[in-house]
Design a protein around this motif. Structure first.
Motif, PDB file in Angstrom:
ATOM      1  N   GLN A 148      31.177  39.068  44.272  1.00  0.00           N
ATOM      2  CA  GLN A 148      30.693  40.294  45.523  1.00  0.00           C
ATOM      3  C   GLN A 148      30.581  39.423  46.526  1.00  0.00           C
ATOM      4  OE1 GLN A 148      28.311  42.684  43.942  1.00  0.00           O
ATOM      5  NE2 GLN A 148      29.622  43.839  42.875  1.00  0.00           N
ATOM      6  N   ASN A 149      30.795  37.736  46.951  1.00  0.00           N
ATOM      7  CA  ASN A 149      30.007  37.175  47.534  1.00  0.00           C
ATOM      8  C   ASN A 149      29.071  37.322  48.096  1.00  0.00           C
ATOM      9  OD1 ASN A 149      31.895  38.200  49.968  1.00  0.00           O
ATOM     10  ND2 ASN A 149      30.536  40.362  49.855  1.00  0.00           N
ATOM     11  N   ASP A 150      28.395  36.136  46.197  1.00  0.00           N
ATOM     12  CA  ASP A 150      28.112  35.310  45.915  1.00  0.00           C
ATOM     13  C   ASP A 150      28.984  34.143  44.909  1.00  0.00           C
ATOM     14  OD1 ASP A 150      25.999  36.147  47.507  1.00  0.00           O
ATOM     15  OD2 ASP A 150      25.017  37.731  45.200  1.00  0.00           O
ATOM     16  N   LEU A 151      27.868  32.672  44.892  1.00  0.00           N
ATOM     17  CA  LEU A 151      28.836  31.583  44.564  1.00  0.00           C
ATOM     18  C   LEU A 151      27.710  31.197  43.068  1.00  0.00           C
ATOM     19  CD1 LEU A 151      30.601  28.820  44.933  1.00  0.00           C
ATOM     20  CD2 LEU A 151      28.594  28.445  43.566  1.00  0.00           C
ATOM     21  N   TYR A 152      28.929  31.908  41.604  1.00  0.00           N
ATOM     22  CA  TYR A 152      27.985  31.603  40.852  1.00  0.00           C
ATOM     23  C   TYR A 152      27.922  30.337  39.549  1.00  0.00           C
ATOM     24  CZ  TYR A 152      26.260  36.475  41.136  1.00  0.00           C
ATOM     25  OH  TYR A 152      26.101  37.127  41.166  1.00  0.00           O
ATOM     26  N   ALA A 157      24.546  19.762  32.407  1.00  0.00           N
ATOM     27  CA  ALA A 157      23.359  19.479  31.767  1.00  0.00           C
ATOM     28  C   ALA A 157      22.226  20.696  31.795  1.00  0.00           C
ATOM     29  CB  ALA A 157      22.995  18.544  32.280  1.00  0.00           C
ATOM     30  N   SER A 158      22.561  21.702  32.520  1.00  0.00           N
ATOM     31  CA  SER A 158      22.022  22.960  32.612  1.00  0.00           C
ATOM     32  C   SER A 158      22.272  24.319  31.686  1.00  0.00           C
ATOM     33  CB  SER A 158      22.277  23.291  34.092  1.00  0.00           C
ATOM     34  OG  SER A 158      20.811  24.184  34.400  1.00  0.00           O
ATOM     35  N   HIS A 159      21.334  24.560  31.431  1.00  0.00           N
ATOM     36  CA  HIS A 159      20.810  26.734  30.571  1.00  0.00           C
ATOM     37  C   HIS A 159      20.819  27.261  31.773  1.00  0.00           C
ATOM     38  CE1 HIS A 159      17.203  25.987  31.216  1.00  0.00           C
ATOM     39  NE2 HIS A 159      16.598  26.732  31.450  1.00  0.00           N
ATOM     40  N   GLU A 160      20.795  27.380  33.000  1.00  0.00           N
ATOM     41  CA  GLU A 160      20.611  28.226  33.863  1.00  0.00           C
ATOM     42  C   GLU A 160      21.563  28.194  35.199  1.00  0.00           C
ATOM     43  OE1 GLU A 160      15.379  27.830  35.553  1.00  0.00           O
ATOM     44  OE2 GLU A 160      17.459  26.488  36.763  1.00  0.00           O
ATOM     45  N   ILE A 161      22.275  29.439  35.386  1.00  0.00           N
ATOM     46  CA  ILE A 161      23.252  29.777  36.257  1.00  0.00           C
ATOM     47  C   ILE A 161      22.338  30.424  37.776  1.00  0.00           C
ATOM     48  CG2 ILE A 161      24.866  31.650  36.893  1.00  0.00           C
ATOM     49  CD1 ILE A 161      24.915  32.359  33.965  1.00  0.00           C
ATOM     50  N   ARG A 162      22.594  29.404  38.357  1.00  0.00           N
ATOM     51  CA  ARG A 162      21.986  29.301  40.400  1.00  0.00           C
ATOM     52  C   ARG A 162      23.335  29.820  40.897  1.00  0.00           C
ATOM     53  NH1 ARG A 162      21.080  23.460  42.107  1.00  0.00           N
ATOM     54  NH2 ARG A 162      22.319  22.725  39.956  1.00  0.00           N
ATOM     55  N   VAL A 163      22.518  30.749  41.731  1.00  0.00           N
ATOM     56  CA  VAL A 163      23.371  31.557  42.100  1.00  0.00           C
ATOM     57  C   VAL A 163      22.951  31.593  44.154  1.00  0.00           C
ATOM     58  CG1 VAL A 163      23.465  33.965  42.652  1.00  0.00           C
ATOM     59  CG2 VAL A 163      23.052  34.265  40.734  1.00  0.00           C
ATOM     60  N   TYR A 164      24.153  31.549  44.963  1.00  0.00           N
ATOM     61  CA  TYR A 164      24.288  30.751  46.120  1.00  0.00           C
ATOM     62  C   TYR A 164      24.980  31.921  46.990  1.00  0.00           C
ATOM     63  CZ  TYR A 164      22.348  26.123  44.345  1.00  0.00           C
ATOM     64  OH  TYR A 164      21.933  25.382  43.688  1.00  0.00           O
ATOM     65  N   SER A 165      24.434  31.800  48.523  1.00  0.00           N
ATOM     66  CA  SER A 165      25.234  32.597  49.482  1.00  0.00           C
ATOM     67  C   SER A 165      26.760  31.594  50.144  1.00  0.00           C
ATOM     68  CB  SER A 165      24.261  32.619  50.869  1.00  0.00           C
ATOM     69  OG  SER A 165      24.200  31.287  51.119  1.00  0.00           O
TER      70      SER A 165
END
Length: 201
Positions: A148-152, A157-165
Motif C-alpha cells: 500500500q505504497n509504504d516500504l516495511y 539486528a533489530s526487532h523493529e519494523i520500520r515503515v518508510y514512504s
C-alpha cells in the motif's frame, strides 16, 4: 547452482530453464527473484547486478553497481521490489555502502531506489542504533516489503519494523523484542576462576 532460472508448472513438473547472461562468467550467485506482469527481475549477488528479463528470458536491461567509491550504493543480497511512479517503474533493492571502519555502522544505508535506466534516485534508512552500539558488523542482511505504497523494513539486528514512504521518509516503527533478542546492556561480572579437576587413575 549456476546462473539460470528454472520453470515448473502448477503441478511441479519441470518445464524449462532460462539462462541468465551465461557469458558473464561462472562466479555467479542468483539470490532473489521477482516476476511482474511477465517481466522477470533477478539479482546476482556476486556481480552486484539486477537482470531484467522479458517473459522469453531475453535480457531487457541490467542494473549494476558501477560506482566503487566510498559510500556508493552497492547492490547486495536481500530483497528486490517494484513500484509504479508517474515517470515509470522504480526498482527498490537492498544495498551496502563501502565506508571507512567506524562510520559504516552509522552512515550507511540498507535501501536504495533506482529508475528503469539504472540511475540512483535515493538511498535511505540508516542502520538501527544497535549496529553501532554493539559493533554488529556481520548482521547487515535486511529484508523489506512494499505494501500500500509504504516500504516495511526489517533488519537482522533489530526487532523493529520500520515503515518508510517510497521516497524514503520514516513514517513509523513497531515491534517488541522477544526473549531471544534481549541484549545484556550492562557490564558482566568476571567469571569465577575454574579449579583444575583432580583425576585419579
Amino acid at each position: 547452482l549456476g546462473a539460470a532460472i528454472t520453470l515448473f508448472d502448477a503441478n511441479g513438473h519441470y518445464l524449462r530453464s532460462i539462462p541468465v547472461d551465461p557469458n558473464a562468467g561462472t562466479d555467479r550467485l542468483l539470490t532473489e527473484l521477482l516476476v511482474n506482469e511477465g517481466d522477470i527481475y533477478v539479482k546476482d549477488e556476486r556481480l552486484r547486478t539486477i537482470f531484467h528479463l522479458n517473459p522469453e528470458g531475453k535480457i531487457v536491461s541490467k542494473l549494476r553497481s558501477e560506482d566503487r567509491t566510498f559510500g556508493a550504493a552497492q547492490i547486495t543480497v536481500g530483497e528486490i521490489s517494484l513500484s509504479e511512479s508517474d515517470t515509470g517503474r522504480v526498482l527498490y533493492t537492498t544495498i551496502f555502502n563501502h565506508l571507512p571502519k567506524g562510520t559504516h555502522l552509522t552512515d550507511s544505508f540498507p535501501i536504495a531506489a533506482f529508475d528503469e535506466q539504472g540511475r540512483l534516485l535515493t538511498q535511505f534508512a540508516k542502520p538501527h542504533p544497535n549496529y553501532a552500539k554493539f559493533n554488529l558488523s556481520n548482521f547487515f542482511v535486511s529484508t523489506f516489503a512494499i505494501w500500500q505504497n509504504d516500504l516495511y523494513l526489517l533488519e537482522s539486528a533489530s526487532h523493529e519494523i520500520r515503515v518508510y514512504s517510497l521516497t524514503g521518509d520514516l513514517l513509523r516503527s513497531f515491534g517488541e523484542p522477544g526473549y531471544h533478542q534481549k541484549v545484556v546492556d550492562r557490564k558482566l561480572k568476571a567469571n569465577p576462576p575454574c579449579k583444575r579437576p583432580k583425576h585419579s587413575f
